[in-house]
Design an enzyme around this catalytic site. Structure first.
Site: not given
Ligand code: UD1
Ligand code: CA
Length: 519
Positions: A40, A46, A53, A206, A369, A422, A459
């Site tokens: 996380a 975005r 997010k 993946n 309420r 009140n 009334a």
């Molecule tokens: C990642 C996967 C990809 C997969 C996709 C699915 C990798 C390299 N790629 O890509 O194969 O298809 O998820 O959604 O793993 N996060 C961290 N620290 C970081 C980067 C990310 O905690 O440094 C967390 C983000 O908060 C998120 C998750 O990891 O919850 C995925 O990160 P995101 O940047 O969305 O990965 P993708 O590039 O979409």
């Protein structure tokens, strides 16, 4: 109030709230994997939001709350959440959801591989980590404990080094692709940005959710580099490394793409929210609830409904709302933390933190309420607002009024347009009205004031003094009629002409209008 809750809930495999403390010393022994790591740390740019997010909500709770509930449902021995973006705000939110979760800070090295690496280091610093480690994301809100259990069972039954959860998508753009060898075994994951055009043809993706053997994972992560298109430490590189080292790598392919879908922007978030709602509403219909229009009915995952409840269109049920058997709710009703008793009817109502007794009726156009408690068979009718008010069994507040900081006794009938005054501009005061009282239209209760059982009001009464039981409270001056006033004071007006015509019909014209003015 005894809510009649069906034996199963739509999210039966997801505990509604993680139970902090259940995993500390003395609590039940966890049976699940050694650890779950929830990623996380990402920024979520975005979303274009000041709110991180994973704190954005669907189905009545944040995305990360969904992720934690699914993870906690596995009963892992330990649970870690990796944070970085908006660290303090996110960490505080997570601590509020799951006090036993270990919050781990990611450093400036980017990538999912690095995120997992710092989590493993933090877990190993507590105590040795051995067995299965599950990795999930904080922004994949529909993932269920059931699917995670399937992943772990497959991983452990087959003795795999890595088991990745995958899905086959029509549009795989942006995802890491699953590369398989001639035998169909999983060989590697290739990130979209690093993939050749042939590899980009692959539609198996993946999900980012995996089960790993802890030792394989730790060893492989030490060998993962940032030598790729994004300059990040990819978790996905662990698969090829594990396989080269002789480990078994496998995939669990899910047919349910919603469970692996992440929300990167508000369009995806809304789509996931709609699907979450569709599943929740469908599950309640299967549990015996009539939902007239599922498309305009929104039910949080935390709401409980009994059999034979009917939900009419444009109804939103939030939070800890409970609807008991045979109750009818809607249309056009929003209830948050409201308990609706058996057989009650609530229409076109906005209610928060209120209780509606069995057989009671509320609406239309009613605003309940916090602290409103309506007794059995009572009524709060059209254009009424109530707050912090206990309304007795069978009492009726039928139309146009405000009752706040008040108690209304059993069987009392409050007339049209009554209000409790009140608030004196500084303090709030209570109005206590007894049982079987009858108040006439436009009575104002100037609090603090008490009205005894069986009393009446006239009334327009302004009740400033306590009314003894059985008394009639009158506070208006006797009416005077200034005869002929309109013709004298508004001569030639349509009203004066109408008055003159009416008087000509019944009696000869009055000699002269009085000089007294009606007030
Ligand atoms: C990642 C996967 C990809 C997969 C996709 C699915 C990798 C390299 N790629 O890509 O194969 O298809 O998820 O959604 O793993 N996060 C961290 N620290 C970081 C980067 C990310 O905690 O440094 C967390 C983000 O908060 C998120 C998750 O990891 O919850 C995925 O990160 P995101 O940047 O969305 O990965 P993708 O590039 O979409
Ligand atoms: Ca993503």
């Amino acid at each position: 109030m005894n809510a009649e809750i069906p034996g199963h809930s739509p999210e039966a495999d997801r505990p509604e709230s993680p139970q902090p403390g259940a995993h500390t010393a003395g609590g039940p022994v966890a049976q699940g994997p050694a650890a779950v790591v929830v990623l996380a740390a990402g920024a979520g740019t975005r979303m274009k939001s000041r709110t991180p997010k994973i704190l954005h909500e669907l189905g009545g709770r944040s995305m990360v709350a969904h992720a934690l509930a699914a993870a906690r449902g596995l009963e892992p021995q330990r649970l870690a959440v990796v944070v970085r973006h908006e660290r303090d705000r996110v960490a505080e939110h997570i601590a509020g959801l799951d006090a036993a979760a270990l919050i781990v800070d990611q450093d400036e090295i980017p990538g999912t591989g690095r995120a997992v690496e710092v989590a493993l280091d933090a877990l190993a610093a507590q105590s040795a980590l051995e067995g299965t480690v599950v990795v999930t994301y904080g922004d994949v809100p529909l993932l269920s404990t059931g699917l995670l259990r399937e992943l772990v069972a497959r991983h452990e039954d087959e003795g795999n080094a890595v088991t990745v959860l995958t899905a086959v998508l029509d549009d795989a753009h942006g995802y890491g692709r699953i590369l398989r060898d001639e035998d169909g075994a999983v060989a590697a994951i290739r990130e979209h940005k690093d993939a050749t055009s042939d590899e980009r043809e692959v539609r198996e993706v993946n999900s980012g959710i995996y089960a790993f053997d802890a030792r394989v994972l730790a060893d492989a992560l030490r060998r993962v580099t940032t030598d790729n298109a994004q300059g990040e430490k990819y978790l996905t590189d662990v698969l090829a490394i594990a396989r080269e080292a002789g480990g078994r790598v496998a995939a669990l392919v899910t047919e349910d793409r919603w469970q692996v879908e992440g929300a990167n922007d508000r369009v995806q978030l809304q789509a996931l929210a709609a699907e979450h709602n569709r599943r929740t509403v469908e599950a309640w219909m299967r549990a015996g609830v009539t939902v007239i229009d599922p498309a305009s009915t929104w039910i949080d995952g935390t709401v409980r409904l009994a059999e034979d409840v009917t939900i009419k269109p444009n109804t939103q049920l939030h939070g800890q709302t409970v609807i008991e058997r045979d109750a009818v709710v809607g249309p056009d009703t929003t209830l948050t933390d409201v308990v609706v008793g058996e057989g009650a009817n609530v229409r076109r109502t906005d209610g928060t933190k209120a209780q509606i007794g069995p057989g009671a009726t509320v609406g239309p156009f009613t605003y309940l309420r916090a602290g409103t408690v309506l007794g059995a068979d009572g009524k709060i009718g059209a254009f009424y607002e109530t707050k912090n008010a206990q309304i007795g069994r069978g009492a009726k507040l039928s139309h146009l009024g405000y009752v706040g900081d008040a108690e209304v006794g059993e069987g009392t009938n409050i007339g049209c347009g009554n209000i409790t005054a009140n608030y004196d501009g500084v303090n709030k005061h209570r109005t206590v009205i007894g049982a079987h009282v009858r108040t006439a239209s436009n009575t104002v209760f100037v609090a603090p004031v008490t009205v005894g059982d069986g009393a009446y009001t006239g009334a327009g009464a302004v009740v400033r003094k306590d009314v003894p039981a059985g008394a009639l409270a009158l506070s208006v001056a006797p009416q005077r009629n200034a005869e002929g006033w309109t013709e004298a004071r508004r001569p030639g007006s349509p009203s004066a002409l109408a008055a003159a015509a009416a008087r000509a019909e019944v009696s000869p014209p009055a000699s002269s209008p009085t000089t007294e003015e009606g007030k």
